[in-house]
Scaffold this active site. Structure first.
Site, PDB file in Angstrom:
ATOM      1  N   THR A 195      11.544  -2.821  10.423  1.00 30.23           N
ATOM      2  CA  THR A 195      10.393  -3.612  10.911  1.00 30.23           C
ATOM      3  C   THR A 195      10.053  -4.758   9.960  1.00 30.23           C
ATOM      4  O   THR A 195       9.355  -5.683  10.357  1.00 30.23           O
ATOM      5  CB  THR A 195       9.133  -2.730  11.132  1.00 30.23           C
ATOM      6  N   GLY A 196      10.504  -4.692   8.716  1.00 31.13           N
ATOM      7  CA  GLY A 196      10.289  -5.801   7.776  1.00 31.13           C
ATOM      8  C   GLY A 196      11.177  -6.982   8.151  1.00 31.13           C
ATOM      9  O   GLY A 196      12.027  -6.873   9.043  1.00 31.13           O
ATOM     10  N   ASP A 214      17.447   2.567   2.999  1.00 31.33           N
ATOM     11  CA  ASP A 214      16.505   3.369   3.776  1.00 31.33           C
ATOM     12  C   ASP A 214      15.977   4.469   2.847  1.00 31.33           C
ATOM     13  O   ASP A 214      16.730   5.377   2.473  1.00 31.33           O
ATOM     14  CB  ASP A 214      17.247   3.973   4.980  1.00 31.33           C
ATOM     15  N   ALA A 253       0.805   4.186   0.158  1.00 32.86           N
ATOM     16  CA  ALA A 253       0.077   3.459   1.202  1.00 32.86           C
ATOM     17  C   ALA A 253      -0.218   4.440   2.323  1.00 32.86           C
ATOM     18  O   ALA A 253       0.659   4.793   3.106  1.00 32.86           O
ATOM     19  CB  ALA A 253       0.915   2.299   1.725  1.00 32.86           C
ATOM     20  N   TYR A 311       2.593   8.986  13.392  1.00 33.31           N
ATOM     21  CA  TYR A 311       2.177   8.187  12.223  1.00 33.31           C
ATOM     22  C   TYR A 311       1.063   8.921  11.460  1.00 33.31           C
ATOM     23  O   TYR A 311       1.118   9.065  10.239  1.00 33.31           O
ATOM     24  CB  TYR A 311       1.690   6.822  12.714  1.00 33.31           C
TER      25      TYR A 311
END
Ligand code: UDP
Length: 323
Positions: free
Chosen positions: A35-36, A56, A114, A145
């Protein structure tokens, strides 16, 4: 000082790389770019203090160099990703957190996780203090998530208690700014690209649900202060100014000067009705307060998306189609 930033090619991760480099740190950025985006860090490629490793972090991390601090920011994080990449999200929250904590232990490095306001789920307490345990549907579409980050927090505290790793946990509330993915499905990229391409602005539900939006520059300042503190308990970072989704759509329409109409789409499952951080801990322990007014931040973000649209990096009809 040398930092490893996982997810350093992402929206928040890339701003964190910039911030640490500006403070004179050496930065190793690790990303697998699911996604980056390499565009987010392209300006750093010739900086001798910056190194990019494609990897990864859900698989074993082999890092030869020493590192003083690990900031674990790798994870797909938008609600559209929850449906597209659920297994990758669970793996990076669980295995990626385990691998990065193991690395912190081996390197005797400080560790910052995070985490997210999503650990509170659809909260029954408002605003949300860190002492609130949350209201999460483990098998809902957001559960991948929410539970990955809840597990990540538990694992981080376990490494702190058992292995004495110096850990920090930041619970990040809605954050926005340049480098958000135009097609990530979140409200600000969606509404901004819709407004700038003359498409209808999609408001989900009746738009009465609330969020509070923090500019990314305020957030990274808070993250740095947390890292430099001695606080191993979770700390909320976000903007306490709560607005409804409909108000946000009206603001974006007004600032962009768009003639687009606002249209209403069904509310996605488990969409939190209210979200706003209780910042008592951040204020008292970090002396931190967000500074960027939302109008100013939105103007800058719209300028960013205008360039993205002009460069043809957003296909018309894409925004809003991601749910
Ligand atoms: N939302 C919306 N229109 C959009 C995208 C999102 O009304 O095009 C709403 C969504 O239902 C939620 C809020 O905006 O209530 C924030 O959504 P986002 O995906 O940005 O992140 P969340 O805070 O839900 O994790």
């Amino acid at each position: 000082m040398r930092a490893l930033v996982t997810g350093g090619g992402g929206f928040i991760g890339s701003h964190l790389c910039d911030f640490l480099l500006a403070k004179g740190w050496t930065v190793v950025c690790m990303d697998n770019f699911i996604t980056g985006s390499e565009r987010n860090i392209a300006h750093l490629s010739s900086n001798p203090s910056f190194q990019l490793i494609r990897h990864d972090v859900s698989t074993f991390i082999d890092l030869e160099s020493s590192v003083d601090c690990i900031l674990h920011f790798a994870s797909p994080a938008s609600p559209a990703d929850f449906q597209r990449l659920p297994i990758q999200i669970l793996k990076v929250g669980a295995l990626g957190t385990h691998n990065t904590l193991g690395l912190a232990k081996a390197k005797k490095a400080k560790y910052l996780l995070a985490s997210t306001s999503e650990v509170y789920g659809d909260p029954e307490v408002h605003p949300q203090p860190e002492s609130y345990w949350g209201h999460v549907n483990p098998i809902g579409i957001r559960g991948v998530y929410d539970e990955a980050k809840r597990f990540a927090e538990a694992m981080t505290m376990a490494y702190h208690r058992i292995h004495a790793v110096e850990t920090r946990i930041v619970r990040i509330f809605n954050t926005y700014g340049p480098r958000m993915r135009p097609d990530d499905g979140r409200i600000i990229p969606n509404l901004a690209t819709q407004a700038l391409t003359g498409q209808p602005l999609t408001v989900y539900g009746d738009g009465s649900q609330t969020r509070s939006f923090c500019h990314v520059s305020d957030l990274v300042e808070g993250i740095y202060r947390l890292m430099e503190s001695n606080q191993n308990q979770p700390v909320n970072l976000g903007n306490p100014k709560e607005i409804t989704v409909l108000e946000l759509a009206q603001k974006i329409k007004e600032i962009s000067g768009s003639k687009s109409e606002i249209v209403f789409h069904p509310l996605p499952a488990d969409d939190p009705k209210r979200r706003c951080p209780d910042l008592t801990r951040a204020r008292t322990l970090l002396h931190w307060e967000p500074r960027v007014p939302v109008e100013e931040g939105l103007r800058e973000t719209l300028d960013y998306f205008r360039k993205v649209v002009q460069a043809g990096n957003v296909s018309s009809g894409l925004a809003g189609a991601s749910r």
